[in-house]
Design an enzyme around this catalytic site. Sequence first.
Site, short mmCIF file in Angstrom:
data_model
loop_
_atom_site.label_atom_id
_atom_site.label_comp_id
_atom_site.label_asym_id
_atom_site.label_seq_id
_atom_site.Cartn_x
_atom_site.Cartn_y
_atom_site.Cartn_z
N GLY A 81 1.02 -1.29 0.03
CA GLY A 81 0.11 0.13 0.16
C GLY A 81 0.75 1.24 -0.13
N SER A 82 0.34 2.30 0.58
CA SER A 82 0.92 3.51 0.57
C SER A 82 2.43 3.68 1.05
CB SER A 82 0.21 4.64 1.47
OG SER A 82 -1.17 4.84 0.47
N THR A 83 2.78 2.79 1.97
CA THR A 83 4.30 2.77 2.47
C THR A 83 5.18 2.84 1.22
OG1 THR A 83 4.18 0.40 2.83
CG2 THR A 83 3.75 2.01 4.79
#
Lengths: 515, 99
Positions: free
Chosen positions: A243-245
């Site tokens: 995801g956004s990491t």
Amino acid sequence: MRTEVTPRRGEILASDGSPIVTNQAAYVVYAEPKLLTSPEEVSKQLAGPLQMEESSIAALLKSSLYWVPLKRKVEQDFVDQIKKLNLKGIGMDREDKRFYPEGSMSAHLVGFVGSTYDGTDEGYFGLEGYYDRELKGRTGFLQQSRSALGNPILAGETREIEPENGSALKLHLDRTMQFIAEKKLLEGIEQFGAKGGSVIIMDPNNGGIKAIASYPSYDPATYDKFPTEYYKNPVVADSYEPGSTFKVLVMAAAINEGVVKPDTVFDEPGPLPVGGYQIRTWNNEYSGKLTATQVLERSSNVGMVHVGNRLGPDKLVSYVKSFGFGEKTQIDLGEESSPQMRADGQWQDIDLATLTFGQGIAVTPIQMIRAVAAIANGGKLYEPQVVDSVVSPWKEVYDIKPKVVREVLKPSTAKVVTEMMVSAVDHGEAKYKKPPGYRVAGKTGTAQIPVEGHYDATKTIASFIGFAPADDPQFIMLVRIQEPTSSIWGSETAAPLFFGIAKELFSYLHIPPTY
Amino acid sequence: MNNQPKKRYFILLSLVICILAAAQVVASNQLIALDSRLEKARSDILAYSHENELLQQKIASASSLTTLSVHAQDQGYSESPTFMTISTDYPVAALAPLN
């Protein structure tokens, strides 16, 4: 008379020299059935100390063999009870067993010791499995003439091959950090109603693993009482969509190539059509003009697709591989896996778009933390290491040097992206959770879980990855919460857990606030 | 006349053989006694090593963080909710008034 001399299995020590795994005296209790006068009576007397059914013991005593093991790894207290019974035909030989002073702490890291079919100790999973040969040592032999009274005859023939005890492993693992990580992880899982989770803490400057905690876990002393699926270390064996990491890595690639700067402006008027799909932001809110730094602060998926377009598909995929995805990290633990990446030429537009915000790609937690550590340390991709040195039975110390796999980023890029990550923490959704006065570089992530060809909207992997202090990182940490139910968002689950642990680490490592 | 020296040599040789035989018996007996003492020494070493192992195990258990944490809780120690740092440009003592 020829006797096998069993070597002592090597200890596993934390970085301060305290034993995480050591040995305790135990024995194999055996019977010589041909010397027994009353097997029924012996079975009755042994049932208590051996904690076995009388019938099971009786069945073994009926054997036609000269020597029959009744029970292995019997502890000292029970052996003392058996000795008091003074039973003819029952004896005991030393057979040490593993002892864990810290209980089930760091179970996934150390693994456990089981037995092979002939009763020989064998390490499985974790360090016990990976370093089994070094820990095992080598059996010795003693052949000696003895008198009628059983005393050795010095003038008689003696042949001896000394056993070689196993080497000890000294780890990078910090006992206190491990304790903090495990305690906080368990509290977090209960608080957020999650299925499981993991925490990894690494030294970004040499790849040394300071702590690995995963839940659900097991007790290596009684491993057979736990489901076998718990034995695998999820940090190296399980994959998930980051995801956004993942956005910090794509941003770092674009900055490294010079196609994006922190103040480069992107347009986010609404959902972005790509390959027949619509790319939306996480909250379906659109900010219009955004700088690259704000793309990270607001975790804009649309903004990241623009960044990816500037980078270009070939460079994007090349950097993803350069950061170590699609290959094993070669960490010194058994059971590491690496999810396969799409082959070159199989990337569709939508695949490249979702890659920029960490969906449509599977990674392991150890791959993820190693990649972001390159931002923390000025651009180097290290090989993660659990063991710091191997100590031979003769006390010779063999250090395992840190290994740089490759340089992924320029030092200047690492500094710039670090500042963008600090800004993401200070101005992003997790800003209220950060301990005041500290500069922490980090990124939240909330990734939906793919189920049977589509994404389940209610189940997520919430994560937070970050390092501190930003100007001179002492640690990098990845917190991953699996299927939290109190909130699906990383900013409301993984981030508070990250900062809760970080606060304890600041105190433990004597890191003062920056401002 | 020739028989006298031969007889003397024979007696001397027999005496030497007897003395050597006796010495061998004495030496063997002493060796056996040494064997027993050596076995006892080995047995003592094993017992002390074993005791050391048990004590090391107890020390490892007593100094484990898990044990220390439980003891700390029992004695009333709790996690500090906040911590403070003092940070000034000058040493703290220099800020104290002179009078």
